[in-house]
Design an enzyme around this catalytic site. Structure first.
Site, mmCIF file in Angstrom:
data_model
loop_
_atom_site.group_PDB
_atom_site.id
_atom_site.type_symbol
_atom_site.label_atom_id
_atom_site.label_comp_id
_atom_site.label_asym_id
_atom_site.label_seq_id
_atom_site.Cartn_x
_atom_site.Cartn_y
_atom_site.Cartn_z
ATOM 1 N N HIS A 191 128.043 -19.671 94.712
ATOM 2 C CA HIS A 191 126.716 -20.299 94.693
ATOM 3 C C HIS A 191 126.706 -21.687 95.327
ATOM 4 C CE1 HIS A 191 125.122 -16.990 92.462
ATOM 5 N NE2 HIS A 191 126.070 -17.120 91.555
ATOM 6 N N ASN A 192 127.840 -22.125 95.850
ATOM 7 C CA ASN A 192 127.861 -23.396 96.559
ATOM 8 C C ASN A 192 127.127 -23.195 97.878
ATOM 9 O OD1 ASN A 192 128.864 -25.625 98.345
ATOM 10 N ND2 ASN A 192 129.955 -26.160 96.459
ATOM 11 N N ARG A 193 126.300 -24.152 98.264
ATOM 12 C CA ARG A 193 125.466 -24.029 99.466
ATOM 13 C C ARG A 193 126.162 -24.498 100.747
ATOM 14 N NH1 ARG A 193 122.149 -20.661 99.714
ATOM 15 N NH2 ARG A 193 121.160 -21.778 101.402
#
Length: 173
Positions: free
Chosen positions: A38-40
């Site tokens: 979920h890190n962008r």
């Protein structure tokens, strides 16, 4: 728990150095930068320089290099429980040799901080002894999933503007 960061992703003709604080648990377990699903970071880099999550890690690194982006963390080691920057024990923090990195890469004109902790750690441990008054220092919104207060579109635009100003090669379109 004492944790250690990764070696830098060095780029001979880098224009920008992106600095995180310390890899999170998912990244440490995977042995690569920004591995939390979920890190962008990788979706943003995919949009801006073609280094997206659909590519395998070496291809992402190659796309960053082609754009002129180097990647590292401010801290070499520290004690931290979990993955949150706020859990880093500053009294155990040991910085990486960012000054040496910048001396080896004189074309780097911009340091981009992936979040507040990276900037704070840089200013505390690195800036006082740094002989590069020409550097542009820019704090960007953290790409971490813990930074949910800022939306994906806002993060993307902030990173786009900073990378463009740094002179890196952005994707067309």
């Amino acid at each position: 728990m004492l944790i250690h960061s990764f070696p830098p992703l060095e780029v001979p003709d880098a224009r920008a150095l992106v600095l995180g604080s310390m890899p999170g648990a998912a990244s440490l377990a995977a042995g690569r930068y920004y591995a939390h699903p979920h890190n962008r970071f990788w979706p943003i880099m995919g949009e801006l320089v073609g280094a997206g999550p659909a590519l395998d890690f070496p291809q992402r690194v190659a796309a960053l290099a082609a754009a002129g982006i180097a990647l590292w963390d401010v801290l070499a080691q520290c004690e931290r429980e979990g993955s949150l920057d706020s859990a880093i024990r500053d009294d155990t923090a040991v910085p990486n040799d960012i000054a040496g990195f910048l001396a080896r890469h004189p074309r780097v004109g911009t340091v981009l901080f992936n979040g507040a902790k990276a900037e704070q750690s840089f200013r505390r441990f690195i800036a006082p002894g740094l002989a590069r008054p020409d550097l542009t220092l820019v704090r960007l919104p953290s790409t971490s999933p813990a930074n949910a207060s800022q939306g994906a579109a806002m993060k993307l635009e902030a990173w786009r503007q900073a990378l463009r100003a740094a002179g890196v090669r952005l994707r067309e379109g």
